[in-house]
Design a protein around this motif. Structure first.
Motif, PDB file in Angstrom:
ATOM      1  N   THR A   1      -4.401   5.157   0.535  1.00  0.00           N
ATOM      2  CA  THR A   1      -4.040   4.657  -0.798  1.00  0.00           C
ATOM      3  C   THR A   1      -5.098   5.034  -1.828  1.00  0.00           C
TER       4      THR A   1
ATOM      5  N   PHE B   1      -5.767   1.759   3.649  1.00  0.00           N
ATOM      6  CA  PHE B   1      -6.519   1.607   2.408  1.00  0.00           C
ATOM      7  C   PHE B   1      -7.102   2.943   1.965  1.00  0.00           C
TER       8      PHE B   1
ATOM      9  N   LEU C   1       0.826  -1.211   0.000  1.00  0.00           N
ATOM     10  CA  LEU C   1       0.000   0.000   0.000  1.00  0.00           C
ATOM     11  C   LEU C   1       0.863   1.265   0.000  1.00  0.00           C
TER      12      LEU C   1
END
Length: 511
Positions: free
Chosen positions: A419, A416, A224
């Motif tokens: 990202t 997440f 990531l």
């Protein structure tokens, strides 16, 4: 020892002792959260001093996140093994010593190694601070107290770049780490005096489970953090890392189901649907907050050309919303249901982001303040609510374990989310740039007139370079505003998940 256990989980009456326990836990949480971002602004200084490239020096941030993620998940196991007070003391001592080692590092390999160690020792501090706060107060007060914990946990990453940039510019980048020495010493004195010990249990360590969990989290975090630099799925390295992480995750889940509490992390906690949905919601909500911390410097400094100090004042003003929200959050649930409170939080979050998406290149600094204040106010209404509600049905003796899992999911969700924002930003700039450049043609009368208005004393090449820079800035601004609009829509959708947050029908199970 049974009396110690009972004492450790029994709420403390209001007074000096409880206030100092709360102050200690908040101080520890803030200390750990600041170090996640304190070096981000100082990376260029570090790269020059350590003979590293701009890409190589980012491992200083990546490996800290990897170490922290690995340990957060097993905080409950370590707490049972060592007892809460011993674990907190060990973590702070290790964190402080590894900070000294980071500041003394003479090459890239050395500082990356010690940043990983620093991340390992900082990992337990945030989940344990949450567990200690919940133990200190009655259930009805948890949302109010946890609102201050959220300010520390979420405010730390925002304070980090400001503090780190100041230290790197006026002293030396090494002070980004050495500043933890007096802070750690103060934390140790407070912990020794006010943190209560829990009973140590003769638990066995699932070494194979720990190895697989470390592989899963380590490969995922690296993928990531490095995905943007390596162009994601076009890179065999990223594909392999994600496949390794996915395979390890399957092993972790299957072994967790089979072994139950004997596994290195207690997967059975997610059998509590209330706990699971709160973990997911807080990770999603927090991603929207981190997007604000990522996008605002890019908009104000890079795209609009503001001075960093001006941007810092505006972003700092956003904290007013967080502070006011922290006072309102604990009181809101006394007059509204949990569902109603969460819906209001989501809608305020959406309103703030929608307002942000309507900013333009001509705004002044004070016009940029209200949207961010509303965003942080909405965030502070949701976070304490979810952080307290997640543990409504978790037994008290599993609170450290639950806090570890809660913060692990939150950390992964934030990764997440960060990202996703990065991907939207990169793709959006390419798309908007292509759309704008399509209008650049000698046949376009508006362009011809614009170039002519610049005067004859400027070369054609200089004029075109200026236009290209202008279009690049416009593409950047438009992309940021589009991301803000997307988050606003997603926040409205998130409000529908309030259906899963019904009012508690039973009290927390006894230890």
């Amino acid at each position: 020892m049974a009396e110690d256990v009972a004492g450790a989980i029994k709420p403390i009456p209001p007074g000096f002792k409880r206030n100092m326990i709360i102050a200690t836990t908040l101080f520890v949480a803030l200390m750990a959260s600041i170090d996640l971002t304190i070096v981000t602004v100082a990376l260029p200084y570090m790269a020059g001093n350590l003979n590293a490239t701009a890409d190589e020096i980012t491992w200083v941030v990546t490996m800290f996140a990897v170490g922290q993620a690995i340990i957060i998940g097993i905080t409950g196991h370590l707490s049972r093994l060592l007892g809460r007070k011993i674990l907190v003391l060990t973590s702070v001592i290790g964190f402080t010593l590894s900070s000294v080692a980071c500041g003394l590092s003479e090459d890239l390999e050395m500082i990356v190694f010690f940043r990983f160690i620093q991340g390992l020792f900082s990992g337990p501090l945030i989940p344990l601070s949450q567990a200690m706060l919940m133990d200190a107060v009655e259930e009805k007060e948890r949302a109010k107290i946890l609102s201050f914990w959220v300010i520390g946990v979420m405010g730390g990453p925002a304070i980090g770049p400001l503090l780190g940039g100041y230290l790197a510019q006026h002293l030396d980048w090494r002070w980004n780490f050495w500043v933890n020495v007096p802070v750690g010493a103060l934390a140790l004195m407070m912990i020794l005096q006010f943190v209560r010990q829990t009973v140590r249990k003769p638990v066995k360590t699932d070494w194979f489970g720990l190895l697989v969990l470390s592989i899963m989290l380590g490969s995922l975090q690296i993928a990531l953090n490095k995905g943007d630099n390596l162009d994601w799925f076009s890179s065999s390295t990223i594909v392999i890392l994600l496949l390794i992480s996915f395979t390890a995750a399957i092993v972790v889940v299957c072994r967790g189901i089979l072994l139950g509490e004997r596994h290195i992390i207690d997967i059975t906690l997610f059998a509590d649907f209330n706990f699971s949905i709160c973990c997911i919601l807080i990770a999603t909500f927090g991603s929207g907050f981190l997007a604000l911390m990522i996008l605002t410097p890019q908009l104000f400094v890079d795209a609009l050309g503001w001075e960093p100090s001006t941007a810092g004042i505006v972003i700092g003003c956003y904290g007013v919303g967080a502070v006011v929200g922290s006072f309102v959050a604990g009181r809101l649930t006394t007059i509204l249901t949990i569902r109603q409170s969460f819906i209001i939080a989501c809608l305020l979050f959406a309103i703030g982001w929608f307002w942000f998406s309507r900013l333009d290149q001509d705004i002044g600094m004070w016009q940029a303040v209200p949207p961010g204040v509303i965003i942080e106010f909405g965030m502070m209404l949701a976070f304490p609510l979810l952080a307290a509600r997640a543990f409504a049905f978790i037994p008290a003796h599993k609170r450290d374990e639950g806090a570890g899992m809660f913060n692990l999911v939150k950390t992964l969700g934030f990764s997440f989310g960060t990202t996703a924002v990065g991907v939207l930003y990169y793709d959006g700039i390419l798309s908007n740039w292509s759309r704008y450049v399509g209008n650049i043609s000698n046949a376009n009368p508006a362009l011809t007139q614009y170039l002519a208005d610049m005067g004859d004393n400027i070369s054609y090449e200089t004029k075109i370079a200026y236009v290209a820079e202008l279009l690049d800035r416009q593409a950047q601004i438009q992309t940021i505003l589009q991301i803000a609009e997307t988050i606003a829509v997603a926040s409205v959708v998130l409000a529908f998940f309030a259906i899963f947050l019904g009012e508690p029908k039973r009290k927390t199970q006894p230890a």
